[in-house]
Scaffold this motif. Structure first.
Motif, PDB file in Angstrom:
ATOM      1  N   GLU A  89      51.709   0.121 -30.757  1.00 52.49           N
ATOM      2  CA  GLU A  89      50.586  -0.238 -31.630  1.00 52.49           C
ATOM      3  C   GLU A  89      50.550   0.627 -32.879  1.00 52.49           C
ATOM      4  O   GLU A  89      49.877   0.301 -33.846  1.00 52.49           O
ATOM      5  N   ASN A  90      51.260   1.742 -32.890  1.00 50.12           N
ATOM      6  CA  ASN A  90      51.285   2.639 -34.043  1.00 50.12           C
ATOM      7  C   ASN A  90      52.382   2.282 -35.044  1.00 50.12           C
ATOM      8  O   ASN A  90      52.501   2.922 -36.077  1.00 50.12           O
ATOM      9  N   THR A  91      53.196   1.264 -34.746  1.00 50.69           N
ATOM     10  CA  THR A  91      54.252   0.864 -35.650  1.00 50.69           C
ATOM     11  C   THR A  91      53.629   0.402 -36.964  1.00 50.69           C
ATOM     12  O   THR A  91      52.702  -0.401 -36.979  1.00 50.69           O
ATOM     13  N   GLU A  92      54.127   0.906 -38.090  1.00 51.26           N
ATOM     14  CA  GLU A  92      53.526   0.686 -39.404  1.00 51.26           C
ATOM     15  C   GLU A  92      53.368  -0.796 -39.766  1.00 51.26           C
ATOM     16  O   GLU A  92      52.347  -1.205 -40.307  1.00 51.26           O
ATOM     17  N   ILE A  93      54.363  -1.622 -39.478  1.00 48.64           N
ATOM     18  CA  ILE A  93      54.293  -3.040 -39.868  1.00 48.64           C
ATOM     19  C   ILE A  93      53.124  -3.753 -39.185  1.00 48.64           C
ATOM     20  O   ILE A  93      52.574  -4.703 -39.717  1.00 48.64           O
ATOM     21  N   LEU A  94      52.708  -3.275 -38.037  1.00 51.63           N
ATOM     22  CA  LEU A  94      51.598  -3.915 -37.332  1.00 51.63           C
ATOM     23  C   LEU A  94      50.258  -3.646 -38.001  1.00 51.63           C
ATOM     24  O   LEU A  94      49.291  -4.335 -37.754  1.00 51.63           O
ATOM     25  N   LYS A  95      50.210  -2.649 -38.875  1.00 47.43           N
ATOM     26  CA  LYS A  95      48.966  -2.281 -39.555  1.00 47.43           C
ATOM     27  C   LYS A  95      48.872  -2.846 -40.967  1.00 47.43           C
ATOM     28  O   LYS A  95      47.850  -2.728 -41.613  1.00 47.43           O
ATOM     29  N   THR A  96      49.923  -3.466 -41.459  1.00 52.21           N
ATOM     30  CA  THR A  96      49.982  -3.943 -42.832  1.00 52.21           C
ATOM     31  C   THR A  96      48.996  -5.083 -43.061  1.00 52.21           C
ATOM     32  O   THR A  96      48.933  -6.021 -42.280  1.00 52.21           O
ATOM     33  N   LYS A  97      48.249  -5.013 -44.156  1.00 48.61           N
ATOM     34  CA  LYS A  97      47.273  -6.053 -44.521  1.00 48.61           C
ATOM     35  C   LYS A  97      47.838  -6.860 -45.686  1.00 48.61           C
ATOM     36  O   LYS A  97      47.836  -6.399 -46.819  1.00 48.61           O
ATOM     37  N   THR A  98      48.365  -8.055 -45.386  1.00 47.75           N
ATOM     38  CA  THR A  98      48.914  -8.918 -46.427  1.00 47.75           C
ATOM     39  C   THR A  98      48.564 -10.362 -46.094  1.00 47.75           C
ATOM     40  O   THR A  98      47.922 -10.643 -45.085  1.00 47.75           O
ATOM     41  N   LYS A  99      49.008 -11.290 -46.932  1.00 45.89           N
ATOM     42  CA  LYS A  99      48.838 -12.716 -46.656  1.00 45.89           C
ATOM     43  C   LYS A  99      49.848 -13.216 -45.638  1.00 45.89           C
ATOM     44  O   LYS A  99      49.764 -14.340 -45.179  1.00 45.89           O
ATOM     45  N   LEU A 100      50.818 -12.376 -45.310  1.00 49.48           N
ATOM     46  CA  LEU A 100      51.790 -12.704 -44.269  1.00 49.48           C
ATOM     47  C   LEU A 100      51.190 -12.341 -42.922  1.00 49.48           C
ATOM     48  O   LEU A 100      50.738 -11.216 -42.706  1.00 49.48           O
ATOM     49  N   LYS A 101      51.153 -13.293 -42.013  1.00 45.90           N
ATOM     50  CA  LYS A 101      50.598 -13.086 -40.670  1.00 45.90           C
ATOM     51  C   LYS A 101      51.693 -13.359 -39.657  1.00 45.90           C
ATOM     52  O   LYS A 101      52.602 -14.150 -39.905  1.00 45.90           O
ATOM     53  N   PHE A 102      51.624 -12.720 -38.514  1.00 46.85           N
ATOM     54  CA  PHE A 102      52.674 -12.942 -37.534  1.00 46.85           C
ATOM     55  C   PHE A 102      52.206 -12.657 -36.118  1.00 46.85           C
ATOM     56  O   PHE A 102      51.190 -12.011 -35.886  1.00 46.85           O
ATOM     57  N   THR A 103      52.964 -13.181 -35.199  1.00 44.77           N
ATOM     58  CA  THR A 103      52.826 -12.877 -33.784  1.00 44.77           C
ATOM     59  C   THR A 103      54.065 -12.089 -33.415  1.00 44.77           C
ATOM     60  O   THR A 103      55.183 -12.471 -33.760  1.00 44.77           O
ATOM     61  N   LEU A 104      53.875 -10.985 -32.729  1.00 44.23           N
ATOM     62  CA  LEU A 104      54.987 -10.174 -32.267  1.00 44.23           C
ATOM     63  C   LEU A 104      54.654  -9.696 -30.857  1.00 44.23           C
ATOM     64  O   LEU A 104      53.914  -8.726 -30.684  1.00 44.23           O
ATOM     65  N   GLU A 105      55.152 -10.465 -29.884  1.00 45.65           N
ATOM     66  CA  GLU A 105      54.933 -10.133 -28.479  1.00 45.65           C
ATOM     67  C   GLU A 105      53.442  -9.893 -28.237  1.00 45.65           C
ATOM     68  O   GLU A 105      52.602 -10.583 -28.766  1.00 45.65           O
ATOM     69  N   ASP A 106      53.129  -8.882 -27.447  1.00 44.17           N
ATOM     70  CA  ASP A 106      51.733  -8.562 -27.149  1.00 44.17           C
ATOM     71  C   ASP A 106      51.121  -7.610 -28.164  1.00 44.17           C
ATOM     72  O   ASP A 106      49.950  -7.279 -28.076  1.00 44.17           O
ATOM     73  N   TYR A 107      51.919  -7.159 -29.140  1.00 49.23           N
ATOM     74  CA  TYR A 107      51.458  -6.133 -30.064  1.00 49.23           C
ATOM     75  C   TYR A 107      50.653  -6.677 -31.235  1.00 49.23           C
ATOM     76  O   TYR A 107      49.885  -5.949 -31.841  1.00 49.23           O
ATOM     77  N   GLN A 108      50.879  -7.931 -31.599  1.00 53.53           N
ATOM     78  CA  GLN A 108      50.251  -8.453 -32.800  1.00 53.53           C
ATOM     79  C   GLN A 108      50.061  -9.959 -32.674  1.00 53.53           C
ATOM     80  O   GLN A 108      51.012 -10.673 -32.381  1.00 53.53           O
ATOM     81  N   GLN A 109      48.852 -10.414 -32.871  1.00 58.92           N
ATOM     82  CA  GLN A 109      48.579 -11.845 -32.905  1.00 58.92           C
ATOM     83  C   GLN A 109      47.814 -12.219 -34.168  1.00 58.92           C
ATOM     84  O   GLN A 109      46.949 -13.073 -34.150  1.00 58.92           O
ATOM     85  N   SER A 110      48.127 -11.591 -35.292  1.00 58.21           N
ATOM     86  CA  SER A 110      47.381 -11.877 -36.520  1.00 58.21           C
ATOM     87  C   SER A 110      47.572 -13.325 -36.965  1.00 58.21           C
ATOM     88  O   SER A 110      46.677 -13.908 -37.568  1.00 58.21           O
ATOM     89  N   LEU A 111      48.713 -13.937 -36.649  1.00 58.17           N
ATOM     90  CA  LEU A 111      48.924 -15.333 -37.006  1.00 58.17           C
ATOM     91  C   LEU A 111      47.938 -16.214 -36.250  1.00 58.17           C
ATOM     92  O   LEU A 111      47.230 -17.028 -36.850  1.00 58.17           O
ATOM     93  N   TYR A 112      47.874 -16.067 -34.945  1.00 60.57           N
ATOM     94  CA  TYR A 112      46.944 -16.854 -34.136  1.00 60.57           C
ATOM     95  C   TYR A 112      45.507 -16.596 -34.569  1.00 60.57           C
ATOM     96  O   TYR A 112      44.727 -17.532 -34.767  1.00 60.57           O
ATOM     97  N   GLU A 113      45.153 -15.333 -34.753  1.00 56.28           N
ATOM     98  CA  GLU A 113      43.790 -14.986 -35.158  1.00 56.28           C
ATOM     99  C   GLU A 113      43.437 -15.613 -36.502  1.00 56.28           C
ATOM    100  O   GLU A 113      42.326 -16.119 -36.687  1.00 56.28           O
ATOM    101  N   GLU A 114      44.374 -15.625 -37.442  1.00 51.56           N
ATOM    102  CA  GLU A 114      44.112 -16.198 -38.765  1.00 51.56           C
ATOM    103  C   GLU A 114      43.954 -17.713 -38.695  1.00 51.56           C
ATOM    104  O   GLU A 114      43.096 -18.286 -39.371  1.00 51.56           O
TER     105      GLU A 114
END
Length: 168
Positions: A14-39
């Motif tokens: 969860e501390n990986t830098e790319i997971l904290k980036t705030k941009t218009k690009l959204k993504f899902t990455l395993e269990d670590y990031q669901q910003s695409l789904y949330e958006e």
């Protein structure tokens, strides 16, 4: 006899830098990031008008309760949700997902050539690689999407409206 694919284990936390980036690009990455789904969910839930949703398949909706809730809220406000998907009457799981959305009040259209994926509301539009799929992609795996600018939204809206109007 050559190996073209190399696999390696990535150490992601969860501390990986790319997971904290705030941009218009959204993504899902395993269990670590669901910003695409949330958006996607937030885009639908915050709609103040009709929603256009395009996807290849509609499966695993039982694993996407937030999406279902967002769709219900749009319909409860009196707006329409138009869904354009791949015409796959031979896939029981896809028919089940389409039936669920239709029973909620969505208007479903399909074409056997569709592979587009996007969502359009009066406030925001996105294109993405993920299907509306609770089994693979939206909450696991790796998928990406991007929030569009206003002039890009006009083109996407015209394209999806054309897909719907010409659907068999």
């Amino acid at each position: 006899n050559k190996q073209f694919i190399v696999s390696r284990k990535q150490n992601i936390s969860e501390n990986t830098e790319i997971l904290k980036t705030k941009t218009k690009l959204k993504f899902t990455l395993e269990d670590y990031q669901q910003s695409l789904y949330e958006e996607i969910v937030n885009t639908i839930a915050n709609a103040t008008g009709d929603v256009l949703l395009s996807t290849y398949s509609i499966v695993g909706l039982n694993k996407l309760p937030e999406l279902i809730s967002a769709v219900k809220s749009v319909i409860k406000k009196g707006y329409s949700v138009y869904v354009f998907s791949r015409g796959m009457n031979y896939r029981e799981d896809h028919l089940e997902g389409c039936t669920l959305l239709a029973n909620l009040g969505c208007k479903i259209y399909g074409d056997i050539f569709n592979h587009s994926k996007g969502v359009i509301t009066p406030e925001q539009s996105m294109i993405f690689t993920a299907n509306i799929d609770g089994n693979h992609g939206l909450k696991n795996g790796f998928e990406v999407g991007v929030i569009l600018e206003n002039d890009q939204t006009i083109n996407l809206k015209s394209f999806i409206e054309w897909q719907i109007s010409t659907a068999p």
